[in-house]
Design a protein around this motif. Structure first.
Motif, PDB file in Angstrom:
ATOM      1  N   GLY A 192     -36.083  17.536 -18.397  1.00 33.62           N
ATOM      2  CA  GLY A 192     -36.053  17.410 -16.944  1.00 33.62           C
ATOM      3  C   GLY A 192     -34.696  17.547 -16.305  1.00 33.62           C
ATOM      4  O   GLY A 192     -34.593  17.526 -15.072  1.00 33.62           O
ATOM      5  N   VAL A 193     -33.642  17.693 -17.096  1.00 31.92           N
ATOM      6  CA  VAL A 193     -32.320  17.858 -16.511  1.00 31.92           C
ATOM      7  C   VAL A 193     -32.265  19.177 -15.747  1.00 31.92           C
ATOM      8  O   VAL A 193     -32.674  20.219 -16.252  1.00 31.92           O
ATOM      9  CB  VAL A 193     -31.223  17.824 -17.595  1.00 31.92           C
ATOM     10  N   GLY A 194     -31.779  19.121 -14.522  1.00 31.47           N
ATOM     11  CA  GLY A 194     -31.713  20.301 -13.674  1.00 31.47           C
ATOM     12  C   GLY A 194     -32.962  20.538 -12.849  1.00 31.47           C
ATOM     13  O   GLY A 194     -33.013  21.494 -12.075  1.00 31.47           O
ATOM     14  N   GLU A 195     -33.947  19.646 -12.981  1.00 29.10           N
ATOM     15  CA  GLU A 195     -35.203  19.811 -12.268  1.00 29.10           C
ATOM     16  C   GLU A 195     -35.337  18.768 -11.158  1.00 29.10           C
ATOM     17  O   GLU A 195     -34.700  17.710 -11.200  1.00 29.10           O
ATOM     18  CB  GLU A 195     -36.374  19.680 -13.241  1.00 29.10           C
ATOM     19  N   PRO A 196     -36.187  19.044 -10.156  1.00 34.42           N
ATOM     20  CA  PRO A 196     -36.416  18.061  -9.085  1.00 34.42           C
ATOM     21  C   PRO A 196     -37.029  16.789  -9.645  1.00 34.42           C
ATOM     22  O   PRO A 196     -37.826  16.820 -10.587  1.00 34.42           O
ATOM     23  CB  PRO A 196     -37.391  18.782  -8.144  1.00 34.42           C
ATOM     24  N   ILE A 197     -36.655  15.650  -9.024  1.00 34.34           N
ATOM     25  CA  ILE A 197     -37.168  14.372  -9.495  1.00 34.34           C
ATOM     26  C   ILE A 197     -37.135  13.366  -8.354  1.00 34.34           C
ATOM     27  O   ILE A 197     -36.339  13.502  -7.413  1.00 34.34           O
ATOM     28  CB  ILE A 197     -36.335  13.848 -10.691  1.00 34.34           C
ATOM     29  N   GLU A 198     -37.984  12.370  -8.437  1.00 34.85           N
ATOM     30  CA  GLU A 198     -37.931  11.244  -7.516  1.00 34.85           C
ATOM     31  C   GLU A 198     -37.953   9.970  -8.334  1.00 34.85           C
ATOM     32  O   GLU A 198     -38.835   9.752  -9.158  1.00 34.85           O
ATOM     33  CB  GLU A 198     -39.110  11.252  -6.540  1.00 34.85           C
ATOM     34  N   ARG A 199     -36.932   9.135  -8.112  1.00 31.66           N
ATOM     35  CA  ARG A 199     -36.807   7.911  -8.889  1.00 31.66           C
ATOM     36  C   ARG A 199     -36.163   6.842  -8.024  1.00 31.66           C
ATOM     37  O   ARG A 199     -35.176   7.112  -7.337  1.00 31.66           O
ATOM     38  CB  ARG A 199     -35.940   8.172 -10.127  1.00 31.66           C
ATOM     39  N   ALA A 200     -36.683   5.652  -8.069  1.00 34.12           N
ATOM     40  CA  ALA A 200     -36.141   4.515  -7.321  1.00 34.12           C
ATOM     41  C   ALA A 200     -35.960   4.844  -5.847  1.00 34.12           C
ATOM     42  O   ALA A 200     -34.980   4.438  -5.219  1.00 34.12           O
ATOM     43  CB  ALA A 200     -34.810   4.065  -7.928  1.00 34.12           C
TER      44      ALA A 200
END
Length: 236
Positions: A192-200
């Motif tokens: 997942g590095v370099g990819e969109p993410i949603e966290r906290a």
């Protein structure tokens, strides 16, 4: 009958009873003052579950390095036992992926949740799917089990022993070298590095991890840090 697993001298194996969750049992034992190095385990036909008790001498934000330690330890253990085409990857929040599909997870709980406080104990648990119980294992391609990935002949006791040995190697290496080598190994396994993410509550691009394995998320304006210690659930 499955042969009882053997562990390195610094680890003490404790078999969980029927119906007991090794992670919960390890946390309960830790709260009662058991020694660091206690390894509670359960070997079942369809899954392997184990939990290792640590007695940290550093703040939680540093002690949480034991989660990457246990993840890299599992990758090393499976790499030594599985066919060469079996690839292990890890997610930042503890997921374990084998050949691209979810196959298990790591979890952590500490006696204290404050990042800069030294917890009395920290427990890291691992659960691995050995065999899928669904009638149609291929119905969900995002989920797998070791038996479906060419590891049908691998005994769970040997996998548990391997995880214990390789994890202990990384514990000692971390103690001698600090985070640098572990950071390099873990980054090489992270997905997942370099990819969109949603966290906290933060949405952006997963840039990687900082020197203490915290998640770095870049949005349109700034880079946010989600500390790894946020994954350590408080005792119930």
């Amino acid at each position: 009958m499955t042969e009882a697993p053997r562990f390195p001298p610094l680890l003490r194996g404790v078999a969980a009873g029927s119906g007991e969750d090794p992670f919960e049992k390890a946390c309960a034992m830790a709260a009662l003052g058991c020694d660091g190095g206690t390894l509670v385990y359960s070997l079942m036909a369809d899954r392997l579950r184990a939990a290792l008790v640590f007695a940290p001498e550093v703040p939680l934000e540093d002690a949480m390095a034991m989660v990457p330690v246990c993840g890299v330890g599992f990758q090393n253990a499976l790499g030594a036992l599985a066919p060469p085409e079996v690839a292990v990857q890890l997610t930042w929040d503890g997921g374990i992926r084998v050949n691209g599909a979810g196959c298990g997870f790591l979890q952590a709980r500490a006696s204290r949740s404050e990042a800069r406080a030294v917890p009395e104990w920290l427990v890291v648990g691992i659960e691995i799917s050995l065999m899928q119980t669904e009638t149609d294992p291929g119905a969900n391609p995002d989920v797998t089990a070791l038996h479906d990935e060419g590891c049908a002949d691998m005994g769970p006791n040997y996998l548990l022993e391997g995880w214990a040995r390789h994890t202990l190697v990384w514990i000692n290496r971390w103690g001698d070298e600090g985070n640098a080598s572990l950071h390099d190994q873990w980054m090489g396994l992270l997905v997942g590095v370099g990819e969109p993410i949603e966290r906290a509550g933060v949405r952006g691009v997963f840039l990687g991890v900082d020197e203490k394995f915290g998640m770095l998320i870049r949005d349109n304006e700034t880079t946010h840090l989600v500390p790894l210690s946020s994954l350590a659930g408080e005792p119930t």
